[in-house]
Design a protein around this motif. Structure first.
Motif, PDB file in Angstrom:
ATOM      1  N   ALA A  67       0.846  -1.198   0.000  1.00 14.55           N
ATOM      2  CA  ALA A  67       0.000   0.000   0.000  1.00 14.55           C
ATOM      3  C   ALA A  67       0.875   1.240   0.000  1.00 14.55           C
ATOM      4  CB  ALA A  67      -0.911  -0.007   1.223  1.00 14.55           C
ATOM      5  N   GLY A  68       0.532   2.202  -0.836  1.00 11.49           N
ATOM      6  CA  GLY A  68       1.339   3.415  -0.929  1.00 11.49           C
ATOM      7  C   GLY A  68       0.532   4.585  -1.442  1.00 11.49           C
ATOM      8  N   ARG A  69       1.235   5.565  -1.971  1.00 11.03           N
ATOM      9  CA  ARG A  69       0.590   6.788  -2.444  1.00 11.03           C
ATOM     10  C   ARG A  69       0.221   6.682  -3.922  1.00 11.03           C
ATOM     11  NH1 ARG A  69       4.785  11.190   0.277  1.00 11.03           N
ATOM     12  NH2 ARG A  69       4.295  10.698   2.460  1.00 11.03           N
ATOM     13  N   LEU A  70      -0.883   7.309  -4.277  1.00  5.81           N
ATOM     14  CA  LEU A  70      -1.323   7.328  -5.671  1.00  5.81           C
ATOM     15  C   LEU A  70      -0.232   7.898  -6.562  1.00  5.81           C
ATOM     16  CD1 LEU A  70      -3.750   6.889  -7.616  1.00  5.81           C
ATOM     17  CD2 LEU A  70      -4.315   9.295  -7.231  1.00  5.81           C
ATOM     18  N   ASP A  71       0.036   7.196  -7.663  1.00  4.08           N
ATOM     19  CA  ASP A  71       1.012   7.599  -8.683  1.00  4.08           C
ATOM     20  C   ASP A  71       2.465   7.495  -8.232  1.00  4.08           C
ATOM     21  OD1 ASP A  71      -0.716   8.040 -10.788  1.00  4.08           O
ATOM     22  OD2 ASP A  71      -1.060  10.143 -10.278  1.00  4.08           O
ATOM     23  N   SER A  72       2.734   6.820  -7.105  1.00  3.54           N
ATOM     24  CA  SER A  72       4.132   6.603  -6.747  1.00  3.54           C
ATOM     25  C   SER A  72       4.741   5.604  -7.736  1.00  3.54           C
ATOM     26  CB  SER A  72       4.261   6.095  -5.312  1.00  3.54           C
ATOM     27  OG  SER A  72       3.555   4.879  -5.136  1.00  3.54           O
ATOM     28  N   PRO A  73       6.032   5.740  -8.071  1.00  3.15           N
ATOM     29  CA  PRO A  73       6.649   4.910  -9.109  1.00  3.15           C
ATOM     30  C   PRO A  73       6.657   3.422  -8.775  1.00  3.15           C
ATOM     31  CG  PRO A  73       8.006   6.826  -8.621  1.00  3.15           C
ATOM     32  CD  PRO A  73       6.959   6.762  -7.554  1.00  3.15           C
ATOM     33  N   VAL A  74       6.474   2.605  -9.793  1.00  2.00           N
ATOM     34  CA  VAL A  74       6.590   1.147  -9.679  1.00  2.00           C
ATOM     35  C   VAL A  74       7.708   0.708 -10.609  1.00  2.00           C
ATOM     36  CG1 VAL A  74       5.450  -1.067 -10.084  1.00  2.00           C
ATOM     37  CG2 VAL A  74       4.166   0.826  -9.066  1.00  2.00           C
ATOM     38  N   LEU A  75       8.689  -0.016 -10.066  1.00  3.15           N
ATOM     39  CA  LEU A  75       9.885  -0.395 -10.816  1.00  3.15           C
ATOM     40  C   LEU A  75       9.897  -1.881 -11.151  1.00  3.15           C
ATOM     41  CD1 LEU A  75      12.613   1.417  -8.645  1.00  3.15           C
ATOM     42  CD2 LEU A  75      11.131   2.401 -10.415  1.00  3.15           C
ATOM     43  N   ALA A  76      10.568  -2.226 -12.243  1.00  2.00           N
ATOM     44  CA  ALA A  76      10.813  -3.630 -12.573  1.00  2.00           C
ATOM     45  C   ALA A  76      11.828  -4.189 -11.586  1.00  2.00           C
ATOM     46  CB  ALA A  76      11.346  -3.755 -13.996  1.00  2.00           C
ATOM     47  N   VAL A  77      11.563  -5.362 -11.042  1.00  2.00           N
ATOM     48  CA  VAL A  77      12.447  -5.933 -10.021  1.00  2.00           C
ATOM     49  C   VAL A  77      13.740  -6.485 -10.614  1.00  2.00           C
ATOM     50  CG1 VAL A  77      10.546  -6.461  -8.470  1.00  2.00           C
ATOM     51  CG2 VAL A  77      11.291  -8.187 -10.124  1.00  2.00           C
ATOM     52  N   LYS A 129       2.736   3.465 -12.531  1.00  2.00           N
ATOM     53  CA  LYS A 129       2.503   4.231 -11.312  1.00  2.00           C
ATOM     54  C   LYS A 129       1.402   3.561 -10.500  1.00  2.00           C
ATOM     55  CE  LYS A 129       3.868   8.675 -13.332  1.00  2.00           C
ATOM     56  NZ  LYS A 129       3.478  10.082 -13.583  1.00  2.00           N
ATOM     57  N   MET A 130       1.582   3.548  -9.191  1.00  2.00           N
ATOM     58  CA  MET A 130       0.660   2.855  -8.296  1.00  2.00           C
ATOM     59  C   MET A 130      -0.748   3.456  -8.373  1.00  2.00           C
ATOM     60  SD  MET A 130       1.051   2.133  -4.188  1.00  2.00           S
ATOM     61  CE  MET A 130       2.664   1.378  -4.367  1.00  2.00           C
ATOM     62  N   GLY A 131      -1.747   2.579  -8.300  1.00  4.85           N
ATOM     63  CA  GLY A 131      -3.126   3.041  -8.362  1.00  4.85           C
ATOM     64  C   GLY A 131      -4.072   2.093  -7.658  1.00  4.85           C
ATOM     65  N   MET A 132      -5.332   2.127  -8.063  1.00  2.93           N
ATOM     66  CA  MET A 132      -6.340   1.232  -7.498  1.00  2.93           C
ATOM     67  C   MET A 132      -7.355   0.829  -8.568  1.00  2.93           C
ATOM     68  SD  MET A 132      -8.483   3.927  -5.077  1.00  2.93           S
ATOM     69  CE  MET A 132      -9.811   2.737  -4.837  1.00  2.93           C
ATOM     70  N   THR A 133      -6.848   0.572  -9.783  1.00  2.00           N
ATOM     71  CA  THR A 133      -7.721   0.155 -10.881  1.00  2.00           C
ATOM     72  C   THR A 133      -8.074  -1.317 -10.727  1.00  2.00           C
ATOM     73  OG1 THR A 133      -5.782  -0.295 -12.258  1.00  2.00           O
ATOM     74  CG2 THR A 133      -6.797   1.873 -12.477  1.00  2.00           C
ATOM     75  N   GLY A 134      -9.150  -1.726 -11.402  1.00  2.00           N
ATOM     76  CA  GLY A 134      -9.599  -3.109 -11.288  1.00  2.00           C
ATOM     77  C   GLY A 134     -10.272  -3.352  -9.951  1.00  2.00           C
ATOM     78  N   GLN A 135     -10.187  -4.578  -9.460  1.00  2.00           N
ATOM     79  CA  GLN A 135     -10.811  -4.941  -8.189  1.00  2.00           C
ATOM     80  C   GLN A 135      -9.856  -4.630  -7.035  1.00  2.00           C
ATOM     81  OE1 GLN A 135     -12.242  -8.984  -8.388  1.00  2.00           O
ATOM     82  NE2 GLN A 135     -13.623  -8.558 -10.099  1.00  2.00           N
ATOM     83  N   ALA A 136      -9.793  -3.368  -6.663  1.00  2.00           N
ATOM     84  CA  ALA A 136      -8.927  -2.916  -5.580  1.00  2.00           C
ATOM     85  C   ALA A 136      -9.722  -1.994  -4.676  1.00  2.00           C
ATOM     86  CB  ALA A 136      -7.707  -2.189  -6.142  1.00  2.00           C
ATOM     87  N   THR A 137      -9.544  -2.150  -3.367  1.00  2.00           N
ATOM     88  CA  THR A 137     -10.283  -1.329  -2.413  1.00  2.00           C
ATOM     89  C   THR A 137      -9.477  -0.132  -1.929  1.00  2.00           C
ATOM     90  OG1 THR A 137      -9.539  -2.773  -0.610  1.00  2.00           O
ATOM     91  CG2 THR A 137     -11.665  -3.274  -1.628  1.00  2.00           C
ATOM     92  N   GLY A 138      -8.222  -0.049  -2.323  1.00  2.00           N
ATOM     93  CA  GLY A 138      -7.386   1.074  -1.925  1.00  2.00           C
ATOM     94  C   GLY A 138      -6.166   1.134  -2.823  1.00  2.00           C
ATOM     95  N   VAL A 139      -5.407   2.213  -2.730  1.00  2.00           N
ATOM     96  CA  VAL A 139      -4.220   2.379  -3.554  1.00  2.00           C
ATOM     97  C   VAL A 139      -3.145   1.395  -3.090  1.00  2.00           C
ATOM     98  CG1 VAL A 139      -2.396   3.947  -4.277  1.00  2.00           C
ATOM     99  CG2 VAL A 139      -4.721   4.813  -3.956  1.00  2.00           C
ATOM    100  N   HIS A 140      -2.726   0.517  -3.978  1.00  2.00           N
ATOM    101  CA  HIS A 140      -1.664  -0.429  -3.637  1.00  2.00           C
ATOM    102  C   HIS A 140      -1.155  -1.124  -4.900  1.00  2.00           C
ATOM    103  CE1 HIS A 140      -4.958  -3.374  -3.979  1.00  2.00           C
ATOM    104  NE2 HIS A 140      -4.024  -4.322  -4.027  1.00  2.00           N
TER     105      HIS A 140
END
Length: 257
Positions: A67-77, A129-140
């Motif tokens: 869980a984090g902030r909306l639009d925070s960067p998501v990186l390839a591992v 960028k982190m969001g809550m699209t699809g079946q999500a109840t919060g930003v994660h």
């Protein structure tokens, strides 16, 4: 005589089918990588707090949630090739990356996707960028790892923490930080700079990344001692870093402004 020949042919066909099933099973086993041989050193894909772990919900949760902030960067591992990048009713905006050693990672519920199918990427590339699209109840970020391939049944799924390092619900994690076993290491030098941030400049062991002043935890440090050094309160440091306890580890990176 005809019945004998008929039974004989049926027996041969059944034997062939069993042999093919056996060979197919062996092939799948050979394609699977032994968990003990899995590559270590992946980086955490995003900033945030672990909100769910692998195997919960009666074993149906086949990934981890950060869980984090909306639009925070998501990186390839790790290095790889984008296998899929599309919108799903369940995963929302989702990216699948195929890595060496027949490993696949899944990054779901993104607010924005920044890579396209077939694109080659490096470890640390910003893929969304982190969001809550699809079946999500919060930003994660919902993050999964699979051997060989992703399937609807998720039969090749395994716990991402085997490669990312162990983390419990409530633990704070930081993107770009690699692990070796249970020891958190400094951010990998292979991580590519994020467009929204300026390159970090080191100041007396601290880092200034854009507007952020960062402190690397040393052996013997406590939140109280770090707060005193930086004219902050323990409560403020916990709030800035989304910490749920005062437990910190050497080489952990804390924001101190």
């Amino acid at each position: 005589m005809r019945d004998y020949i008929k039974r004989f042919l049926i027996a041969i066909i059944m034997a062939l089918c069993i042999s093919l099933l056996f060979i197919g099973g062996k092939h799948s086993e050979a394609s699977m990588t032994d968990e003990n041989d899995l590559k270590v050193g992946w980086i955490w894909p995003s900033d945030g707090v672990i909100s769910d772990t692998y195997g919960t919900r009666h074993g149906k949760h086949k990934g981890i949630d950060i869980a984090g902030r909306l639009d925070s960067p998501v990186l390839a591992v790790d290095d790889g090739v984008v296998d899929k990048s599309y919108f799903s009713n369940t995963y929302g905006n989702v990216v699948f990356v195929k890595h060496p050693n027949n490993l696949v990672t899944v990054y779901a519920h993104l607010n924005t996707r920044l890579v396209a199918e077939g694109q080659g990427i490096k470890r640390g590339t910003m893929i969304g960028k982190m969001g809550m699209t699809g079946q999500a109840t919060g930003v994660h970020l919902h993050f999964e790892t699979h051997q060989i391939e992703w399937t609807y049944e998720k039969k090749y799924a395994f716990d991402p923490e085997k490669l990312l390092g162990k983390a419990e619900v409530g633990d704070s994690v930081q993107r770009g930080v690699a692990s070796a076993g249970n020891n958190v290491l400094e951010a990998s030098s292979h991580v590519h700079p994020i467009a929204e941030e300026r390159p970090a400049n080191k100041i007396n062991g601290n880092k200034l990344a854009g507007e952020r002043k960062e402190y690397i935890v040393q052996v013997g440090d406590t939140l109280a001692s770090i707060a005193e050094k930086n004219n902050l309160t323990v409560k403020k440091i916990k709030e800035i870093n989304r910490l749920t306890s005062e437990v910190i580890k050497p080489k952990q990176i804390l924001i101190v402004n």
